[in-house]
Design a protein around this motif. Structure first.
Motif, PDB file in Angstrom:
ATOM      1  N   GLN A 191     -14.097  11.449  -7.301  1.00  0.00           N
ATOM      2  CA  GLN A 191     -14.211  10.841  -8.618  1.00  0.00           C
ATOM      3  C   GLN A 191     -15.003   9.539  -8.566  1.00  0.00           C
ATOM      4  OE1 GLN A 191     -10.331  10.389 -10.426  1.00  0.00           O
ATOM      5  NE2 GLN A 191     -10.624  12.279 -11.571  1.00  0.00           N
ATOM      6  N   SER A 192     -15.654   9.220  -9.673  1.00  0.00           N
ATOM      7  CA  SER A 192     -16.308   7.919  -9.802  1.00  0.00           C
ATOM      8  C   SER A 192     -15.250   6.887 -10.177  1.00  0.00           C
ATOM      9  CB  SER A 192     -17.397   7.984 -10.877  1.00  0.00           C
ATOM     10  OG  SER A 192     -16.835   8.350 -12.126  1.00  0.00           O
ATOM     11  N   GLY A 193     -15.536   5.672  -9.855  1.00  0.00           N
ATOM     12  CA  GLY A 193     -14.577   4.609 -10.140  1.00  0.00           C
ATOM     13  C   GLY A 193     -13.509   4.506  -9.064  1.00  0.00           C
ATOM     14  N   TRP A 194     -12.811   3.359  -9.075  1.00  0.00           N
ATOM     15  CA  TRP A 194     -11.752   3.142  -8.102  1.00  0.00           C
ATOM     16  C   TRP A 194     -10.771   2.120  -8.648  1.00  0.00           C
ATOM     17  CZ3 TRP A 194     -11.643  -1.817  -5.638  1.00  0.00           C
ATOM     18  CH2 TRP A 194     -12.785  -2.608  -5.869  1.00  0.00           C
ATOM     19  N   TYR A 195      -9.615   2.019  -7.975  1.00  0.00           N
ATOM     20  CA  TYR A 195      -8.546   1.126  -8.407  1.00  0.00           C
ATOM     21  C   TYR A 195      -8.437  -0.042  -7.438  1.00  0.00           C
ATOM     22  CZ  TYR A 195      -7.192   5.158 -11.224  1.00  0.00           C
ATOM     23  OH  TYR A 195      -7.194   6.201 -12.113  1.00  0.00           O
ATOM     24  N   ALA A 196      -8.244  -1.245  -7.991  1.00  0.00           N
ATOM     25  CA  ALA A 196      -8.134  -2.454  -7.175  1.00  0.00           C
ATOM     26  C   ALA A 196      -6.683  -2.937  -7.151  1.00  0.00           C
ATOM     27  CB  ALA A 196      -9.035  -3.553  -7.717  1.00  0.00           C
ATOM     28  N   PHE A 197      -6.209  -3.294  -5.970  1.00  0.00           N
ATOM     29  CA  PHE A 197      -4.850  -3.799  -5.787  1.00  0.00           C
ATOM     30  C   PHE A 197      -4.901  -5.121  -5.033  1.00  0.00           C
ATOM     31  CE2 PHE A 197      -4.552   0.735  -6.265  1.00  0.00           C
ATOM     32  CZ  PHE A 197      -3.377   0.960  -6.972  1.00  0.00           C
ATOM     33  N   ASP A 198      -3.846  -5.921  -5.215  1.00  0.00           N
ATOM     34  CA  ASP A 198      -3.813  -7.226  -4.565  1.00  0.00           C
ATOM     35  C   ASP A 198      -3.276  -7.182  -3.146  1.00  0.00           C
ATOM     36  OD1 ASP A 198      -4.879  -8.661  -6.735  1.00  0.00           O
ATOM     37  OD2 ASP A 198      -2.913  -8.754  -7.709  1.00  0.00           O
ATOM     38  N   GLY A 199      -2.421  -6.187  -2.844  1.00  0.00           N
ATOM     39  CA  GLY A 199      -1.794  -6.164  -1.526  1.00  0.00           C
ATOM     40  C   GLY A 199      -1.823  -4.807  -0.858  1.00  0.00           C
ATOM     41  N   ALA A 200      -1.617  -4.821   0.468  1.00  0.00           N
ATOM     42  CA  ALA A 200      -1.633  -3.584   1.228  1.00  0.00           C
ATOM     43  C   ALA A 200      -0.454  -2.684   0.851  1.00  0.00           C
ATOM     44  CB  ALA A 200      -1.605  -3.895   2.723  1.00  0.00           C
ATOM     45  N   ALA A 201       0.723  -3.268   0.650  1.00  0.00           N
ATOM     46  CA  ALA A 201       1.893  -2.468   0.302  1.00  0.00           C
ATOM     47  C   ALA A 201       1.680  -1.738  -1.010  1.00  0.00           C
ATOM     48  CB  ALA A 201       3.130  -3.363   0.226  1.00  0.00           C
ATOM     49  N   GLU A 202       1.022  -2.398  -1.972  1.00  0.00           N
ATOM     50  CA  GLU A 202       0.800  -1.775  -3.280  1.00  0.00           C
ATOM     51  C   GLU A 202      -0.176  -0.606  -3.189  1.00  0.00           C
ATOM     52  OE1 GLU A 202       2.249  -5.890  -3.922  1.00  0.00           O
ATOM     53  OE2 GLU A 202       0.688  -4.988  -2.681  1.00  0.00           O
ATOM     54  N   VAL A 203      -1.243  -0.770  -2.433  1.00  0.00           N
ATOM     55  CA  VAL A 203      -2.233   0.308  -2.353  1.00  0.00           C
ATOM     56  C   VAL A 203      -1.677   1.497  -1.574  1.00  0.00           C
ATOM     57  CG1 VAL A 203      -3.483  -0.378  -0.251  1.00  0.00           C
ATOM     58  CG2 VAL A 203      -4.707   0.757  -2.102  1.00  0.00           C
ATOM     59  N   VAL A 204      -0.874   1.231  -0.549  1.00  0.00           N
ATOM     60  CA  VAL A 204      -0.246   2.323   0.207  1.00  0.00           C
ATOM     61  C   VAL A 204       0.760   3.057  -0.674  1.00  0.00           C
ATOM     62  CG1 VAL A 204       1.326   2.845   2.112  1.00  0.00           C
ATOM     63  CG2 VAL A 204      -0.636   1.346   2.478  1.00  0.00           C
ATOM     64  N   ALA A 205       1.565   2.310  -1.445  1.00  0.00           N
ATOM     65  CA  ALA A 205       2.528   2.945  -2.357  1.00  0.00           C
ATOM     66  C   ALA A 205       1.812   3.817  -3.374  1.00  0.00           C
ATOM     67  CB  ALA A 205       3.361   1.876  -3.050  1.00  0.00           C
ATOM     68  N   ALA A 206       0.668   3.366  -3.866  1.00  0.00           N
ATOM     69  CA  ALA A 206      -0.101   4.156  -4.829  1.00  0.00           C
ATOM     70  C   ALA A 206      -0.650   5.423  -4.179  1.00  0.00           C
ATOM     71  CB  ALA A 206      -1.231   3.310  -5.405  1.00  0.00           C
ATOM     72  N   ALA A 207      -1.143   5.301  -2.960  1.00  0.00           N
ATOM     73  CA  ALA A 207      -1.662   6.479  -2.257  1.00  0.00           C
ATOM     74  C   ALA A 207      -0.561   7.516  -2.061  1.00  0.00           C
ATOM     75  CB  ALA A 207      -2.258   6.061  -0.915  1.00  0.00           C
ATOM     76  N   LEU A 208       0.628   7.065  -1.689  1.00  0.00           N
ATOM     77  CA  LEU A 208       1.750   7.986  -1.503  1.00  0.00           C
ATOM     78  C   LEU A 208       2.155   8.630  -2.822  1.00  0.00           C
ATOM     79  CD1 LEU A 208       4.008   5.915   0.940  1.00  0.00           C
ATOM     80  CD2 LEU A 208       2.389   7.710   1.504  1.00  0.00           C
ATOM     81  N   ALA A 209       2.136   7.862  -3.903  1.00  0.00           N
ATOM     82  CA  ALA A 209       2.510   8.397  -5.210  1.00  0.00           C
ATOM     83  C   ALA A 209       1.543   9.485  -5.660  1.00  0.00           C
ATOM     84  CB  ALA A 209       2.562   7.270  -6.242  1.00  0.00           C
TER      85      ALA A 209
END
Length: 431
Positions: A179-197
């Motif tokens: 997909q085009s576009g991407w999501y920005a997160f402030d922390g590593a824990a948040e981006v990992v939680a999003a990937a798992l979700a």
């Protein structure tokens, strides 16, 4: 054009605990933790290749290494040795969690390395078959994979379903499939939680829309156009519109940061040459496996030991980098020719800006993202060409749409003809 015979798609990626049987024996694949393998572990892999498998170690397009031709009787011993060397998890459940492919371009304990460790641990804990089963969810398909990329997105060309990375301003990015576009997160824990979700959402939705035992969807990109991905973790993230341009692949030679990239002809390492190379290295000397079927050494002194041009590629202009191929005959029953051997014959005649992928059948296995032309073997008509396979030349984005055809025998006799064929192919651009 003559149609090729029906092909069989195996449909899964092997591991050490779930090897795949091929014509020449079992394929045992190792997924290096954070792309790293030390000299002691390379020694073991080389010894196993020489004693229990084909005398070569294969690098995959996803940054894994594998042994081919392992006999069924030797599988338990090979797996046990790999576990002892900490190349493979000690239990099948962890080994069959989604793969986390990591960029080789990080420094120990930096943000990228920390992100890779966090995601790898989380994938085993929350996305392994047992972890999903405890939630009443079927295991993810073996082809489903995660990637930890670098800020330049050099791994964008590999087949990852979910990619995460540390941005240049030390935030965290997440991209989904193609997909085009991407999501920005402030922390590593948040981006990992999003990937798992997202992975859990896919695991549930793929069976809801196409029930087991044979769900249709094995990759995230197949499902995204059909299902709305309404997850709170993504809705709270900052969305960055626009297509992400992939960074340049890492070519052999001195790299931007300290270290060198060492190429491997046709993605195959001679086990004997590897033993000779690593025997004088300290046991914990690290070499990283890249997703471009090459190795990365941070230590310049160590990288100088990969000097044999017969076994290693150290220059970006090496003609062998202009070709790629599937396993081919005789190791694959569906292949109609020795694809890798033909590719090496053609290599000196391929123009510097071109890349030819040779496929032994219509599946186009291991198709290189750098390919500008594809040669696909098909069966010759009955009574013609003395049983020699015909080669269909195609565009990589339209491999099933032949542009021209030539016999294997003719191309072997005049390999320089490949340059004319490629020229004519590019003149007539289907797009």
């Amino acid at each position: 054009m003559h149609k090729s015979a029906a092909i069989k798609v195996q449909g899964w990626c092997p591991t050490a605990w779930a090897p795949m049987q091929a014509q020449d024996g079992w394929i045992v694949r190792v997924r290096p933790h954070c792309a790293s393998i030390n000299a002691q572990q390379w020694t073991l892999l080389a010894e196993l290749a020489l004693s229990c498998a084909h005398p070569e170690i294969e690098l995959t397009r996803l940054g894994s290494v594998q042994l081919r031709g392992v006999s069924e009787a030797q599988l338990p011993m090979v797996r046990s040795r790999l576990i002892e060397a900490q190349l493979v998890p000690a239990d099948a459940d962890a080994d069959q969690a989604p793969a986390v492919h990591c960029t080789p371009f990080y420094q120990h304990a930096d943000l990228t390395h920390a992100l890779a460790l966090l995601l790898s641990q989380a994938a085993i804990a929350q996305l392994s078959p047992n972890a999903l089963q405890s939630q009443g969810v079927q295991a993810l398909p073996s082809k489903f994979g995660l990637a930890v990329d670098d800020a330049q997105r050099r791994m964008r060309g590999i087949a990852a379903d979910i990619s995460v990375w540390v941005t240049v301003d030390e935030r965290y990015g997440l991209a989904l499939g193609e997909q085009s576009g991407w999501y920005a997160f402030d922390g590593a824990a948040e981006v990992v939680a999003a990937a798992l979700a997202v992975a859990l959402w896919f695991a549930k939705e793929r069976t809801a829309i196409a029930p087991m035992p044979t769900p249709t969807f094995t990759r995230l990109r197949q499902l995204l156009p059909l299902r709305a991905l309404n997850l709170p973790c993504l809705e709270l993230a900052a969305f960055r519109a626009g297509y992400l341009v992939a960074g340049a692949a890492a070519l052999p030679g001195q790299w931007e940061q300290a270290g060198s990239v060492i190429g491997v002809p046709m993605g195959r390492i001679s086990a004997a040459a590897l033993l000779e190379t690593v025997k004088s290295m300290p046991p914990q000397t690290e070499t990283r496996v890249t997703p471009w079927r090459s190795l990365f050494c941070e230590d310049e002194v160590i990288s100088e030991q990969f000097s044999s041009s017969a076994h290693w590629i150290t220059e970006a202009g090496d003609a062998r980098l202009r070709v790629s191929a599937c396993t081919g005959a005789p190791r694959c029953t569906q292949a109609l020719l020795a694809a890798r051997e033909l590719a090496l014959v053609l290599a000196p005649h391929v123009q510097p800006q071109a890349h030819v992928h040779v496929s032994g059948c219509a599946k186009c296995c291991a198709l290189s993202p750098e390919a500008t032309a594809v040669l696909i073997a098909t069966e010759a008509p009955a009574g013609g060409d003395s049983g020699q396979a015909l080669l269909n030349l195609s565009w990589p984005n339209l491999p099933r749409q032949p542009f021209s055809q030539i016999s294997t025998q003719a191309l072997r006799q005049e390999p320089s003809h490949i340059s004319t064929l490629i020229h004519d192919l590019h003149i007539r651009n289907p797009r």
